[in-house]
Each structure stands twice: as structure tokens, then as C-alpha cells.
Design a protein around this motif. Structure first.
Motif, mmCIF file in Angstrom:
data_model
loop_
_atom_site.group_PDB
_atom_site.id
_atom_site.type_symbol
_atom_site.label_atom_id
_atom_site.label_comp_id
_atom_site.label_asym_id
_atom_site.label_seq_id
_atom_site.Cartn_x
_atom_site.Cartn_y
_atom_site.Cartn_z
ATOM 1 N N ASP A 294 0.835 -1.204 0.000
ATOM 2 C CA ASP A 294 0.000 0.000 0.000
ATOM 3 C C ASP A 294 0.872 1.257 0.000
ATOM 4 O OD1 ASP A 294 -2.268 -1.566 0.042
ATOM 5 O OD2 ASP A 294 -2.635 -1.316 2.197
ATOM 6 N N ALA A 295 1.939 1.240 0.796
ATOM 7 C CA ALA A 295 2.827 2.398 0.870
ATOM 8 C C ALA A 295 3.548 2.629 -0.463
ATOM 9 C CB ALA A 295 3.841 2.219 1.998
ATOM 10 N N LEU A 296 3.992 1.543 -1.094
ATOM 11 C CA LEU A 296 4.686 1.667 -2.378
ATOM 12 C C LEU A 296 3.736 2.185 -3.448
ATOM 13 C CD1 LEU A 296 7.279 1.153 -4.058
ATOM 14 C CD2 LEU A 296 6.368 -1.136 -4.541
ATOM 15 N N PHE A 297 2.510 1.676 -3.460
ATOM 16 C CA PHE A 297 1.537 2.098 -4.464
ATOM 17 C C PHE A 297 1.214 3.585 -4.307
ATOM 18 C CE2 PHE A 297 -2.714 2.618 -6.233
ATOM 19 C CZ PHE A 297 -2.583 1.985 -7.457
ATOM 20 N N ALA A 298 1.037 4.029 -3.082
ATOM 21 C CA ALA A 298 0.757 5.442 -2.838
ATOM 22 C C ALA A 298 1.924 6.315 -3.279
ATOM 23 C CB ALA A 298 0.454 5.668 -1.355
ATOM 24 N N ARG A 299 3.136 5.845 -3.032
ATOM 25 C CA ARG A 299 4.330 6.600 -3.420
ATOM 26 C C ARG A 299 4.457 6.679 -4.936
ATOM 27 N NH1 ARG A 299 9.697 7.756 -1.422
ATOM 28 N NH2 ARG A 299 11.355 7.218 -2.905
ATOM 29 N N ALA A 300 4.085 5.610 -5.634
ATOM 30 C CA ALA A 300 4.226 5.578 -7.086
ATOM 31 C C ALA A 300 3.328 6.600 -7.765
ATOM 32 C CB ALA A 300 3.919 4.176 -7.604
ATOM 33 N N GLY A 301 2.108 6.799 -7.273
ATOM 34 C CA GLY A 301 1.231 7.833 -7.813
ATOM 35 C C GLY A 301 0.958 7.699 -9.296
ATOM 36 N N PHE A 302 0.473 6.546 -9.716
ATOM 37 C CA PHE A 302 0.195 6.332 -11.137
ATOM 38 C C PHE A 302 -0.884 7.283 -11.645
ATOM 39 C CE2 PHE A 302 1.834 2.122 -9.810
ATOM 40 C CZ PHE A 302 2.898 2.046 -10.685
ATOM 41 N N ALA A 303 -0.786 7.601 -12.950
ATOM 42 C CA ALA A 303 -1.732 8.521 -13.567
ATOM 43 C C ALA A 303 -2.359 7.873 -14.802
ATOM 44 C CB ALA A 303 -1.025 9.811 -13.965
ATOM 45 N N PRO A 304 -3.586 8.262 -15.151
ATOM 46 C CA PRO A 304 -4.226 7.729 -16.358
ATOM 47 C C PRO A 304 -3.352 7.938 -17.590
ATOM 48 C CG PRO A 304 -5.826 8.926 -15.036
ATOM 49 C CD PRO A 304 -4.482 9.174 -14.401
ATOM 50 N N GLY A 305 -3.330 6.921 -18.451
ATOM 51 C CA GLY A 305 -2.582 7.012 -19.692
ATOM 52 C C GLY A 305 -1.170 6.470 -19.630
ATOM 53 N N GLU A 306 -0.679 6.135 -18.443
ATOM 54 C CA GLU A 306 0.683 5.627 -18.335
ATOM 55 C C GLU A 306 0.734 4.146 -18.706
ATOM 56 O OE1 GLU A 306 3.027 8.232 -15.048
ATOM 57 O OE2 GLU A 306 1.621 6.771 -14.219
ATOM 58 N N HIS A 307 1.879 3.753 -19.240
ATOM 59 C CA HIS A 307 2.111 2.358 -19.626
ATOM 60 C C HIS A 307 3.179 1.790 -18.691
ATOM 61 C CE1 HIS A 307 -0.438 2.768 -23.133
ATOM 62 N NE2 HIS A 307 0.137 3.944 -23.346
ATOM 63 N N VAL A 308 2.826 0.710 -18.000
ATOM 64 C CA VAL A 308 3.587 0.230 -16.850
ATOM 65 C C VAL A 308 3.939 -1.240 -17.029
ATOM 66 C CG1 VAL A 308 3.573 0.012 -14.320
ATOM 67 C CG2 VAL A 308 2.198 1.806 -15.430
ATOM 68 N N ILE A 309 5.101 -1.635 -16.508
ATOM 69 C CA ILE A 309 5.424 -3.057 -16.379
ATOM 70 C C ILE A 309 5.588 -3.375 -14.900
ATOM 71 C CG2 ILE A 309 7.909 -2.672 -16.786
ATOM 72 C CD1 ILE A 309 7.808 -5.556 -18.133
ATOM 73 N N ASP A 310 4.930 -4.440 -14.471
ATOM 74 C CA ASP A 310 4.933 -4.874 -13.072
ATOM 75 C C ASP A 310 5.794 -6.130 -12.966
ATOM 76 O OD1 ASP A 310 4.332 -5.420 -10.427
ATOM 77 O OD2 ASP A 310 2.278 -6.081 -10.824
ATOM 78 N N ILE A 311 6.991 -5.991 -12.389
ATOM 79 C CA ILE A 311 7.966 -7.076 -12.334
ATOM 80 C C ILE A 311 7.717 -7.964 -11.115
ATOM 81 C CG2 ILE A 311 10.427 -7.632 -12.131
ATOM 82 C CD1 ILE A 311 9.675 -6.400 -14.813
ATOM 83 N N GLY A 312 7.661 -9.282 -11.350
ATOM 84 C CA GLY A 312 7.368 -10.217 -10.272
ATOM 85 C C GLY A 312 5.939 -10.039 -9.802
ATOM 86 N N CYS A 313 5.009 -10.066 -10.747
ATOM 87 C CA CYS A 313 3.614 -9.698 -10.462
ATOM 88 C C CYS A 313 2.883 -10.716 -9.612
ATOM 89 C CB CYS A 313 2.859 -9.467 -11.762
ATOM 90 S SG CYS A 313 2.649 -10.963 -12.777
ATOM 91 N N GLY A 314 3.430 -11.926 -9.440
ATOM 92 C CA GLY A 314 2.778 -12.930 -8.610
ATOM 93 C C GLY A 314 1.381 -13.251 -9.105
ATOM 94 N N GLY A 315 0.420 -13.220 -8.189
ATOM 95 C CA GLY A 315 -0.960 -13.538 -8.539
ATOM 96 C C GLY A 315 -1.724 -12.409 -9.191
ATOM 97 N N GLY A 316 -1.057 -11.307 -9.499
ATOM 98 C CA GLY A 316 -1.676 -10.243 -10.278
ATOM 99 C C GLY A 316 -2.376 -9.161 -9.490
ATOM 100 N N GLY A 317 -2.359 -9.227 -8.165
ATOM 101 C CA GLY A 317 -3.053 -8.222 -7.366
ATOM 102 C C GLY A 317 -2.548 -6.813 -7.624
ATOM 103 N N THR A 318 -1.237 -6.647 -7.648
ATOM 104 C CA THR A 318 -0.679 -5.315 -7.902
ATOM 105 C C THR A 318 -0.966 -4.870 -9.329
ATOM 106 O OG1 THR A 318 1.469 -6.317 -8.458
ATOM 107 C CG2 THR A 318 1.168 -5.561 -6.214
ATOM 108 N N THR A 319 -0.893 -5.790 -10.279
ATOM 109 C CA THR A 319 -1.120 -5.452 -11.687
ATOM 110 C C THR A 319 -2.550 -4.957 -11.894
ATOM 111 O OG1 THR A 319 0.316 -7.350 -12.144
ATOM 112 C CG2 THR A 319 -0.691 -6.264 -14.024
#
Length: 284
Positions: free
Chosen positions: A37-62
Motif C-alpha cells: 500500500d505504501a509503495l503504491f501510494a508513493r508511485a502515484g500512477f496517472a491515467p494514460g501511463e504504460h507500466v510493467i509490473d515485475i514479479g507480479c505474482g498472482g496479479g493483485g498489484t497489476t
């Protein structure tokens, strides 16, 4: 010399470790959720961005990123475990996360389709590379110039009571070899100087490291001491150490770990133990 139970390699996740993570997906994800949760808040993603999620596991973060970058954005979840990628696809489809796609590949080698990306994200998925300088150079190549990386890694083991106290119980019964600094594993980047060296060698600039420190629910929210002990000793890398030690010693360790966790149990919350992680940002 035998390896520490905390020494894992990327290829381990492609087989038994990945299957183990899948079988215990909810406890694993629940335990690391406060850091995520802390990492996601820090990342501050915005609409329109193209992202790669490394070690995505079960896909929750993705899936979470997919919602944040909509409309117009996309996210590719990458994991070395085919079993986890298959589950991630299933979960994304069930969630209606149409902006999320997944692929099974080794992040240390090769550039996935869709590169270069605007952003690279990883919740505890970058500490297991056999050759971290080469692997991070490959991560750098996945990003457009100026693209941003956000990752979380564990701070040093002594700063993580959830691990140190648990392994202290194990060490009373089993001789554990010392961990060699810089080897793959959960605490590979506990030394921020080493981490900064890896980032610089790979071509990243403007590094910023913030510390997260707080309580984690061992075995997931609401777990009893017995459930948390069964999870840690049966689903984590500790399981391999106990298996090699034999059933009598294993049973003794599990019982003592449960007793330890009882001291940290909070009704309605679970086994709450201290942890510390680094939240790392840099630019390609």
C-alpha cells in the motif's frame, strides 16, 4: 557450504516456490499488503501511463495499477512462474481489468513486448537476481528515457523482527549458515549503499530511498498464532530447512514459533510483528 534458508534464486520461483506462493496466495499478499500500500501510494500512477509490473505474482498489484492508469493506460504483469501468471490472468479477467496483460518471462533477460514503458513497478520482485547489475541493466532497457522505477525491497534482516525472531527459534534447533552479503534473497538489498551501486551501474539516476516501518499481519490479517506458524514454517523458504531436519525437529519448531506468535497476537487483527522495507524510486 549449504545456503541460508533466506537464500533464494530467481529460477526457484519458476518451480516449487512459485507453486507454494500460489497455494498460499491470500496469506502471502495479506502479510505484505502494508508495504505494498505504501509503495503504491508513493508511485502515484496517472491515467494514460504504460507500466510493467515485475514479479507480479498472482496479479493483485497489476490489477490495481490497471485501474489507476485507466483510461488510456496499460500494465503488463511479468513473472517467472507460469502457474502464477495463469492465476493472474484468471483474476484480472474476473475483475474486469482489461488494461492488464500478463506474460511469463525472466525479467533479468530479454525485453518484453510493449517496451519501452513509462513506468516500472515491483513489490518485492527484484531481490532474487543471480547477477543484479546485469538484471537491473535489463530493467533499465525496458523503460523510455526518463521513465520511472518504483520498487520495494526489505531493509536489513536485523530491522525485521518478524524474520529475526522467527529464525531465532529455528536456530535453536538447526545450525544455520551465515548469510553472505549480496547473495540473492529477501534481504539482498538491505544495504542501501549496495542498492545504490546496482542502480547506478544499470544507468539509473536520481535515486530516492524512503523507509517504511510498521506492523505486518504474519500469515495474513486475522490469522491465529497456530495458523501464522503453519504458514511461515510450511509456505516460506523455512519449510525446506525444516523438511531437511526431519519431522521431530520440525514439529518442535512449529510449536515454538506458534508460542512466539501468541505474544504478538491481537484479536481481530492477527499476529502483528514489526517489519521494515525500503521504497525506492529512480529514473532511467
Amino acid at each position: 557450504m549449504s545456503e541460508s534458508p533466506n537464500t533464494l534464486h530467481a529460477e526457484d520461483w519458476a518451480g516449487e516456490i512459485g507453486e507454494r506462493w500460489l497455494a498460499n496466495l491470500d496469506p502471502f499478499e495479506g502479510q505484505i499488503a502494508p508495504v505494498g500500500d505504501a509503495l503504491f501510494a508513493r508511485a502515484g500512477f496517472a491515467p494514460g501511463e504504460h507500466v510493467i509490473d515485475i514479479g507480479c505474482g498472482g496479479g493483485g498489484t497489476t490489477i490495481r495499477i490497471a485501474r489507476a492508469v485507466a483510461p488510456g493506460g496499460s500494465v503488463l504483469g511479468l513473472d517467472i512462474s507460469q502457474a502464477l501468471v495463469d492465476e493472474a490472468r484468471r483474476r484480472a479477467q474476473a475483475a474486469g481489468a482489461t488494461a492488464a496483460a500478463f506474460t511469463c518471462a525472466d525479467a533479468a533477460a530479454g525485453i518484453p513486448e510493449g517496451a519501452p514503458f513509462d513506468r516500472l513497478y515491483s513489490r518485492f520482485g527484484t531481490m532474487f537476481f543471480a547477477d543484479p547489475k546485469s538484471a537491473f541493466a535489463n530493467l533499465h532497457a525496458m523503460l523510455r528515457p526518463g521513465g520511472r522505477i518504483d520498487i520495494s525491497v526489505w531493509a536489513p534482516a536485523p530491522d525485521n523482527p518478524w524474520m529475526m525472531e522467527t529464525m531465532g527459534v529455528v536456530a535453536r534447533h538447526i545450525a544455520l549458515p551465515p548469510r553472505v552479503p549480496g547473495t540473492p534473497g529477501p534481504f539482498a538489498f538491505g544495504d542501501t549503499g549496495y542498492l545504490l551501486e546496482i542502480l547506478a551501474a544499470a544507468g539509473f539516476s536520481e535515486p530516492d530511498i524512503a523507509g517504511w516501518e510498521g506492523l505486518q499481519p504474519i500469515g495474513g490479517p486475522g490469522a491465529t498464532p497456530a495458523e501464522a506458524a503453519a504458514f511461515i514454517t510450511g509456505a516460506s523458504s523455512v519449510a525446506d530447512t525444516l523438511k531437511a531436519a526431519g519431522p521431530e525437529i520440525a514439529a518442535r519448531v512449529v510449536g515454538e514459533v506458534a508460542a512466539l506468535y501468541a505474544r504478538f497476537h491481537r484479536p481481530g487483527e492477527g499476529v502483528m510483528m514489526g517489519g521494515k522495507a525500503w521504497l525506492v524510486t529512480a529514473r532511467a
